[in-house]
Design a protein around this motif. Structure first.
Motif, mmCIF file in Angstrom:
data_model
loop_
_atom_site.group_PDB
_atom_site.id
_atom_site.type_symbol
_atom_site.label_atom_id
_atom_site.label_comp_id
_atom_site.label_asym_id
_atom_site.label_seq_id
_atom_site.Cartn_x
_atom_site.Cartn_y
_atom_site.Cartn_z
ATOM 1 N N ALA A 22 0.827 -1.215 0.000
ATOM 2 C CA ALA A 22 0.000 0.000 0.000
ATOM 3 C C ALA A 22 0.860 1.263 0.000
ATOM 4 O O ALA A 22 1.833 1.360 0.745
ATOM 5 C CB ALA A 22 -0.899 -0.007 1.227
ATOM 6 N N PHE A 24 -14.249 0.715 -4.002
ATOM 7 C CA PHE A 24 -15.115 1.104 -2.890
ATOM 8 C C PHE A 24 -14.283 1.410 -1.653
ATOM 9 O O PHE A 24 -14.532 2.369 -0.928
ATOM 10 C CB PHE A 24 -16.115 -0.031 -2.586
ATOM 11 N N ASP A 25 -13.269 0.569 -1.412
ATOM 12 C CA ASP A 25 -12.371 0.818 -0.278
ATOM 13 C C ASP A 25 -11.039 0.146 -0.571
ATOM 14 O O ASP A 25 -10.899 -0.612 -1.539
ATOM 15 C CB ASP A 25 -12.991 0.291 1.034
ATOM 16 N N PHE A 26 -10.079 0.425 0.301
ATOM 17 C CA PHE A 26 -8.711 -0.023 0.090
ATOM 18 C C PHE A 26 -8.149 -0.330 1.475
ATOM 19 O O PHE A 26 -8.260 0.495 2.380
ATOM 20 C CB PHE A 26 -7.964 1.146 -0.566
ATOM 21 N N ILE A 27 -7.566 -1.509 1.612
ATOM 22 C CA ILE A 27 -7.040 -1.872 2.934
ATOM 23 C C ILE A 27 -5.670 -2.528 2.771
ATOM 24 O O ILE A 27 -5.445 -3.292 1.823
ATOM 25 C CB ILE A 27 -8.055 -2.770 3.706
ATOM 26 N N ALA A 28 -4.761 -2.192 3.676
ATOM 27 C CA ALA A 28 -3.397 -2.744 3.587
ATOM 28 C C ALA A 28 -3.331 -4.080 4.312
ATOM 29 O O ALA A 28 -3.939 -4.261 5.367
ATOM 30 C CB ALA A 28 -2.410 -1.758 4.196
ATOM 31 N N PRO A 49 -1.056 -6.801 6.421
ATOM 32 C CA PRO A 49 -2.054 -7.743 6.921
ATOM 33 C C PRO A 49 -3.209 -7.010 7.602
ATOM 34 O O PRO A 49 -3.027 -5.927 8.133
ATOM 35 C CB PRO A 49 -1.255 -8.544 7.952
ATOM 36 N N LYS A 84 -7.153 -7.840 9.810
ATOM 37 C CA LYS A 84 -7.937 -8.883 10.481
ATOM 38 C C LYS A 84 -9.204 -9.121 9.664
ATOM 39 O O LYS A 84 -9.748 -8.159 9.100
ATOM 40 C CB LYS A 84 -8.318 -8.426 11.889
ATOM 41 N N ASP A 90 -11.826 -6.588 10.050
ATOM 42 C CA ASP A 90 -11.694 -5.297 9.350
ATOM 43 C C ASP A 90 -12.381 -5.377 7.985
ATOM 44 O O ASP A 90 -13.091 -4.464 7.570
ATOM 45 C CB ASP A 90 -10.217 -4.931 9.138
ATOM 46 N N ILE A 128 -15.891 -3.496 6.241
ATOM 47 C CA ILE A 128 -15.984 -2.836 4.924
ATOM 48 C C ILE A 128 -17.126 -3.462 4.118
ATOM 49 O O ILE A 128 -17.924 -2.766 3.484
ATOM 50 C CB ILE A 128 -14.641 -2.948 4.152
ATOM 51 N N ARG A 188 -12.581 11.880 -5.811
ATOM 52 C CA ARG A 188 -12.762 10.652 -5.043
ATOM 53 C C ARG A 188 -11.469 10.205 -4.356
ATOM 54 O O ARG A 188 -11.479 9.640 -3.269
ATOM 55 C CB ARG A 188 -13.273 9.572 -5.994
ATOM 56 N N PRO A 215 -11.655 9.641 2.582
ATOM 57 C CA PRO A 215 -11.041 8.716 3.545
ATOM 58 C C PRO A 215 -11.376 7.267 3.209
ATOM 59 O O PRO A 215 -12.481 6.974 2.759
ATOM 60 C CB PRO A 215 -11.679 9.097 4.884
ATOM 61 N N ILE A 216 -10.409 6.410 3.412
ATOM 62 C CA ILE A 216 -10.609 4.968 3.204
ATOM 63 C C ILE A 216 -10.037 4.245 4.426
ATOM 64 O O ILE A 216 -9.356 4.869 5.245
ATOM 65 C CB ILE A 216 -9.914 4.478 1.905
ATOM 66 N N THR A 217 -10.291 2.962 4.510
ATOM 67 C CA THR A 217 -9.812 2.209 5.678
ATOM 68 C C THR A 217 -8.296 2.377 5.841
ATOM 69 O O THR A 217 -7.794 2.610 6.939
ATOM 70 C CB THR A 217 -10.197 0.729 5.525
ATOM 71 N N TYR A 218 -7.565 2.261 4.734
ATOM 72 C CA TYR A 218 -6.106 2.375 4.773
ATOM 73 C C TYR A 218 -5.666 3.741 5.293
ATOM 74 O O TYR A 218 -4.803 3.835 6.172
ATOM 75 C CB TYR A 218 -5.571 2.132 3.348
ATOM 76 N N SER A 219 -6.269 4.815 4.792
ATOM 77 C CA SER A 219 -5.818 6.149 5.197
ATOM 78 C C SER A 219 -6.212 6.471 6.644
ATOM 79 O O SER A 219 -5.481 7.135 7.367
ATOM 80 C CB SER A 219 -6.334 7.225 4.238
ATOM 81 N N LYS A 240 -6.492 4.224 9.042
ATOM 82 C CA LYS A 240 -5.580 3.451 9.894
ATOM 83 C C LYS A 240 -4.217 4.127 9.952
ATOM 84 O O LYS A 240 -3.574 4.182 10.995
ATOM 85 C CB LYS A 240 -5.430 2.028 9.344
ATOM 86 N N ASP A 283 -0.118 -0.468 12.699
ATOM 87 C CA ASP A 283 -1.305 -1.120 13.254
ATOM 88 C C ASP A 283 -1.224 -1.273 14.776
ATOM 89 O O ASP A 283 -1.466 -2.353 15.311
ATOM 90 C CB ASP A 283 -1.479 -2.485 12.574
#
Lengths: 126, 276
Positions: free
Chosen positions: A87, A101-105, A107, A109, A112, A116, B186, B190-194, B196, B224
């Motif tokens: 990421a 829609f969303d972006f997650i790094a 590792p 859980k 999480d 989403i 867009r 904010p997104i989960t990554y940002s 966090k 994290d």
């Protein structure tokens, strides 16, 4: 009235990711299919669209951003969630611009990701 | 919604643009007014905090006292805590230098061309053009030196920003519209990554503030909730320092684990300070 089950596709060339996510996501009663090969996943999507697609970015044959673009072109209502071990701000912004829609790094859980998916499902049902 | 972080070589106009953005977007603002709250929380005089944002201590002062870094860390911790709320416009607190790696933070630099600034200086200070030019060069160097010393980033480098607006070409109201337009892209949502990443940044700032109160030469990174602390220590004091850091950082809410990486403080070892 019972809510319609969501169809969720998980694409990651690391076998372990699909193996771990499938049972975690099925807990809510949704239907989950996992793929290690992006091309096979797209072929499956073309046969029968999914509500939510969870995809890794760095994969050999086809990368996650391309999958995102193809899915958005074919099925604009599908929510695509990007997961990646690499990421960066630039990649996250590119994914969002292209309709993720969303972006997650990684590792992360499973909880999480479930959060989403819950939000995505809310939007799909709105 | 995104965070909008403004930086400028023209403070008055930066403030005016920020105020207009607050009106247009209905956002909350984070501005130098929060220094009084930093004063209340950390017992540091507001004037001293404002000076910290402007003046670079000498190399010797930095080596001998960690107070400057501590004051910076206190400001940073307070600002980041406020940025955890979305829909915020932040200005006048150098946040563009320490809010890094956050995809929903839109960083904007507002500038005037040097020629315009020289003309303004000539008019305001009543000095000849050549002296105004020299004054401006010194001022630009001072800001560059400060930003590098404080956060190891050059605030005069345009590539540090998402958007640079030249007020000689784009007027103030157009600048507000431009920033408002960019903030609606867009990619700045904010997104989960940002979120966090921002939460990790906030925890790093809290830990750094706690440690810098009694120590020097501390770098903190959080992944994290796991905090990585990088520092230096004399050989004989390594174990003691690791324990102290783990004790202090471990007590902070939100810290899931602490890893301490210590390198030898060669200067101290060579000069015989190891046992001091």
């Amino acid at each position: 009235m019972e809510e319609k089950k969501l169809k969720i596709m998980v694409i990651d060339d690391e076998n372990i990711v699909g193996k771990r996510l499938k049972p975690a996501l099925e807990k809510t009663g949704d239907i989950v299919e996992t793929f290690e090969d992006g091309e096979k996943a797209l072929a499956r999507f073309n046969e029968s669209p999914f509500d939510i697609v969870v995809t890794d970015i760095r994969m050999e044959k086809i990368d996650g951003i391309e999958i995102l673009e193809q899915i958005n072109a074919k099925s604009p209502h599908t929510k695509v969630i990007i997961i990646t071990g690499y990421a960066t701000v630039e990649v996250a912004r590119e994914a969002l611009s292209k309709g993720a829609f969303d972006f997650i790094a990684k590792p992360f859980k499973p909880g999480d990701l479930r959060e989403i998916i819950k939000r995505a499902s809310k939007e799909l049902r709105a | 919604m995104p965070l909008i972080i403004l930086s400028s070589n023209s403070k008055e106009e930066e403030k005016e643009i920020a105020k207009k953005l607050l009106q247009v977007k209905g956002y909350g603002g984070v501005d130098p007014g929060i220094l009084s709250e930093v004063e209340a929380k950390y017992h540091i005089d507001t004037g001293k905090l404002a000076e910290t944002l402007e003046q670079t201590p000498s190399f010797f002062e930095k080596m001998m006292s960690g107070k400057w870094q501590y004051r910076l860390a206190c400001i940073e911790a307070e600002v980041i805590e406020r940025l955890m709320k979305d829909n915020t416009v932040c200005w006048g607190l150098a946040a563009h230098l320490y809010v890094v790696g956050i995809s929903h933070a839109l960083k904007v630099r507002i500038i005037h061309a040097n020629q315009t600034r020289i003309e303004n200086i000539v008019e305001q200070q009543g000095i000849p053009v050549q002296r105004a030019q020299k004054w401006l060069d010194t001022e630009n160097q001072r800001r560059k030196k400060w930003s590098l010393a404080a956060f190891n980033r050059d605030e005069t480098d345009p590539s540090e920003y998402d958007l640079v607006i030249n007020l000689d070409q784009i007027d103030l109201n157009e600048a507000v519209l431009t920033i408002n337009g960019a903030a609606s892209y867009r990619k700045f949502q904010p997104i989960t990554y940002s979120m966090k990443s921002l939460s990790d940044l906030a925890l790093s700032a809290k830990v750094r503030t706690t440690l810098l109160k009694s120590m020097q030469d501390i770098r903190v990174q959080t992944i994290d909730g796991t905090v990585l602390v990088f520092t230096k220590a004399f050989k004989q004091k390594k174990i003691e320092k690791i324990k102290e850091i783990k004790d202090l950082a471990g007590k902070i809410e939100g810290v899931r684990g602490v890893e301490v990486h210590v390198t030898n403080n060669l200067f101290g070892d060579i000069s015989g300070n190891a046992n001091s």
